[in-house]
Design a protein around this motif. Structure first.
Motif, PDB file in Angstrom:
ATOM      1  N   ASN A 229      14.316 -20.864  19.553  1.00  0.00           N
ATOM      2  CA  ASN A 229      13.385 -21.140  20.074  1.00  0.00           C
ATOM      3  C   ASN A 229      12.235 -20.282  18.889  1.00  0.00           C
ATOM      4  N   THR A 230      13.176 -19.911  17.554  1.00  0.00           N
ATOM      5  CA  THR A 230      11.832 -19.499  16.421  1.00  0.00           C
ATOM      6  C   THR A 230      12.297 -19.351  15.593  1.00  0.00           C
ATOM      7  N   ASN A 231      11.478 -19.853  14.281  1.00  0.00           N
ATOM      8  CA  ASN A 231      12.301 -19.299  12.659  1.00  0.00           C
ATOM      9  C   ASN A 231      12.985 -18.083  12.639  1.00  0.00           C
ATOM     10  N   ARG A 232      11.882 -16.961  13.080  1.00  0.00           N
ATOM     11  CA  ARG A 232      12.225 -15.841  13.072  1.00  0.00           C
ATOM     12  C   ARG A 232      13.784 -15.487  13.735  1.00  0.00           C
ATOM     13  N   ALA A 233      13.774 -15.876  15.113  1.00  0.00           N
ATOM     14  CA  ALA A 233      14.994 -15.447  15.799  1.00  0.00           C
ATOM     15  C   ALA A 233      16.553 -16.027  15.022  1.00  0.00           C
ATOM     16  N   TYR A 234      16.240 -17.257  14.848  1.00  0.00           N
ATOM     17  CA  TYR A 234      16.945 -18.431  13.636  1.00  0.00           C
ATOM     18  C   TYR A 234      17.620 -17.068  12.386  1.00  0.00           C
ATOM     19  N   GLY A 235      16.355 -16.743  11.429  1.00  0.00           N
ATOM     20  CA  GLY A 235      17.340 -15.977  11.008  1.00  0.00           C
ATOM     21  C   GLY A 235      17.394 -14.806  10.734  1.00  0.00           C
ATOM     22  N   VAL A 236      16.903 -13.531  11.909  1.00  0.00           N
ATOM     23  CA  VAL A 236      18.062 -12.708  12.105  1.00  0.00           C
ATOM     24  C   VAL A 236      19.410 -12.702  12.300  1.00  0.00           C
ATOM     25  N   SER A 237      19.791 -13.849  13.501  1.00  0.00           N
ATOM     26  CA  SER A 237      20.764 -13.838  13.691  1.00  0.00           C
ATOM     27  C   SER A 237      21.688 -14.304  12.727  1.00  0.00           C
ATOM     28  N   SER A 238      21.029 -15.412  11.840  1.00  0.00           N
ATOM     29  CA  SER A 238      21.589 -16.200  11.062  1.00  0.00           C
ATOM     30  C   SER A 238      22.297 -15.140   9.890  1.00  0.00           C
ATOM     31  N   TYR A 239      21.203 -14.510   9.253  1.00  0.00           N
ATOM     32  CA  TYR A 239      21.783 -13.656   8.306  1.00  0.00           C
ATOM     33  C   TYR A 239      21.738 -11.920   8.049  1.00  0.00           C
ATOM     34  N   SER A 240      20.724 -11.409   8.703  1.00  0.00           N
ATOM     35  CA  SER A 240      20.377 -10.489   9.352  1.00  0.00           C
ATOM     36  C   SER A 240      22.261  -9.861  10.300  1.00  0.00           C
ATOM     37  N   LYS A 241      22.356 -10.026  12.056  1.00  0.00           N
ATOM     38  CA  LYS A 241      23.002 -10.015  11.636  1.00  0.00           C
ATOM     39  C   LYS A 241      24.081 -10.849  11.867  1.00  0.00           C
ATOM     40  N   GLY A 242      24.019 -11.610  11.654  1.00  0.00           N
ATOM     41  CA  GLY A 242      25.921 -11.926  10.869  1.00  0.00           C
ATOM     42  C   GLY A 242      26.049 -10.716   9.177  1.00  0.00           C
ATOM     43  N   GLU A 243      25.220 -10.646   8.980  1.00  0.00           N
ATOM     44  CA  GLU A 243      25.678  -9.268   8.173  1.00  0.00           C
ATOM     45  C   GLU A 243      25.966  -8.350   8.748  1.00  0.00           C
ATOM     46  N   LEU A 244      25.386  -7.809   9.602  1.00  0.00           N
ATOM     47  CA  LEU A 244      25.145  -6.450   9.794  1.00  0.00           C
ATOM     48  C   LEU A 244      26.631  -6.226  10.770  1.00  0.00           C
TER      49      LEU A 244
END
Length: 457
Positions: free
Chosen positions: A421-436
């Motif tokens: 729904n948002t670019n922010r959610a996509y970015g955090v889910s894909s980059y940050s949460k994957g790394e986490l």
């Protein structure tokens, strides 16, 4: 220790259980570029092998350049989403006919028989003249023409750094067919997924241009371009020449062309030849002179830690609108200080391991691509440039995750990359949460088991 290894395997390896077959493509393409109109004509012979257990009655192609037209899905999505990518915004809606992109099919045949097709935006559905049976091969022959758009997102011409052509998603590309069926995803500026194979690409263009990209140049002396270490042979006169590149076991082909590229190389011992294409214009581009040795050290770290880089070369090219990975190449913006330049280079290079070799479906599971890449590249930057990451190299992913949780905008990691729904959610889910996810897994199973699991994966 055995239990920890089993845990790591269960968590990381499920996707490999389905890798029992994959489709195979072999592209042979010849294009002629008109640099005055920014249009090109092309022929494409695509040999397609159906390694699945299914009989295929139809196929799908991606026509990515069609996204850069007013009213396209990318245009509408950018105008309706609450946090549009600032590089896109309302720019597509304002493109004039001369600035737009398109890919038009002139003729299309299957084993010599003319085919019917329907084009909807960036997707072309083709009704086959003859079904493709399991383990059978067919040949599609195509004539097409295209117009290179003003650069909006990744692809295009005349970008804000002055690069003439960033040629990504530039040809009619066969969609992927896997255990879940066809994946004819409309292009909205997200990730890619395609069948693996070989590319034999000939590009005819004015002799004033230098080209870099996927594959290995086959005719350096014929075109008057040395392509030897730090050796650029000057070409005489202004006429058209044809560059021929070949690449094996890749799923895409990207290239860039500019009249002012400086081209240097750096050979990695027991590794690939690195190519660098950039404009030397001011103090912000001088960092490129420091990049070759650092990039080589980065590649050596990634090869040692996650598995050997398997291709003959890799091209690091000034172009694009930030950074975007492609097989054997990346296009990045170039006016950066050395820390930023090295960081983006390592991130895009790490994609050579996560997606370019594994071939995971980064549209369905973007975290398996961007998350793993973010983890690996941050490890590489810390190892090669420790002053840039004096503390925990993964602290940023924690901060990003905590921030989106507090915002209430978090979405499941299982969301398709195009449907957040948002670019922010996509970015955090894909980059940050994957790394986490990887940071936490390493904490649970320990360094030794984690390192072995990552190499096996």
């Amino acid at each position: 220790m055995k239990k920890k290894w089993i845990l790591a395997a269960i968590i990381i390896f499920p996707s490999l259980a389905f890798a029992r077959w994959q489709q195979e493509v072999a592209y042979q393409m010849d294009i002629v570029m008109d640099t005055k109109t920014h249009q090109f004509t092309g022929t494409q012979e695509l040999t397609y092998t159906n390694n699945s257990h299914d009989t295929l009655e139809r196929v799908f192609y991606h026509l990515y350049f069609n996204a850069f037209q007013p009213g396209s899905m990318m245009d509408i999505r950018s105008q309706q989403i609450s946090d549009p990518d600032r590089r896109v915004g309302k720019r597509i809606a304002k493109l004039t006919p001369e600035q737009q992109g398109y890919q038009k099919i002139i003729t299309l045949t299957q084993d010599g028989k003319k085919l019917k097709y329907t084009i909807r935006g960036t997707v072309m559905e083709v009704e086959l003249a003859k079904a493709i049976l399991p383990n059978k091969t067919t040949v599609f022959a195509m004539e097409f023409e295209a117009q290179v758009p003003i650069q909006i997102r990744r692809s295009g011409r005349q970008n804000f750094e002055g690069i003439d052509y960033s040629m990504t998603q530039w040809y009619p590309k066969m969609a992927e067919y896997d255990k879940d069926g066809w994946h004819p995803d409309p292009y909205v500026g997200r990730e890619f997924y395609g069948p693996w194979g070989s590319f034999d690409v000939s590009i005819t263009i004015d002799s004033t241009y230098t080209i870099g990209g996927t594959g290995v140049l086959q005719n350096p002396l014929e075109i008057g371009h040395g392509y030897c270490p730090n050796d650029l042979v000057k070409r005489r006169g202004d006429h058209r020449i044809t560059w021929n590149f070949k690449a094996e076991k890749v799923h895409d082909f990207a290239w860039a062309a500019d009249r002012d590229y400086k081209h240097i190389t750096h050979q990695i011992k027991d590794g690939p030849l690195l190519h660098f294409f950039y404009q030397m214009k001011d103090s912000l581009t001088q960092a490129w002179e420091k990049l070759p040795k650092m990039a080589a050290d980065g590649f050596e770290f990634l090869s040692k830690t996650y598995g050997k880089y398997p291709f003959a070369q890799y091209s690091i090219i000034q172009g694009g609108d930030g950074g975007m990975e492609y097989p054997m190449a990346t296009l990045i913006t170039g006016r950066r200080k050395i820390g930023s330049l090295f960081g983006v280079t390592m991130h895009e290079a790490a994609h050579s391991w996560y997606q370019m070799m594994l071939g995971s479906n980064e549209a369905d599971h973007p975290w398996m691509d961007e998350g793993f890449t973010s983890y690996a590249s941050n490890e590489a930057v810390k190892a090669i440039m420790p002053t840039a990451r004096p503390d925990d190299p993964h602290s940023g992913c924690f901060q990003s995750y905590f921030s989106i949780v507090k915002s209430g905008l978090e979405e499941p990691m299982s969301t398709h990359g195009d449907h957040f729904n948002t670019n922010r959610a996509y970015g955090v889910s894909s980059y940050s949460k994957g790394e986490l996810f990887l940071v936490q897994l390493r904490y649970i199973v320990g360094d030794k088991v984690f390192d072995k699991a990552m190499k096996t994966y």
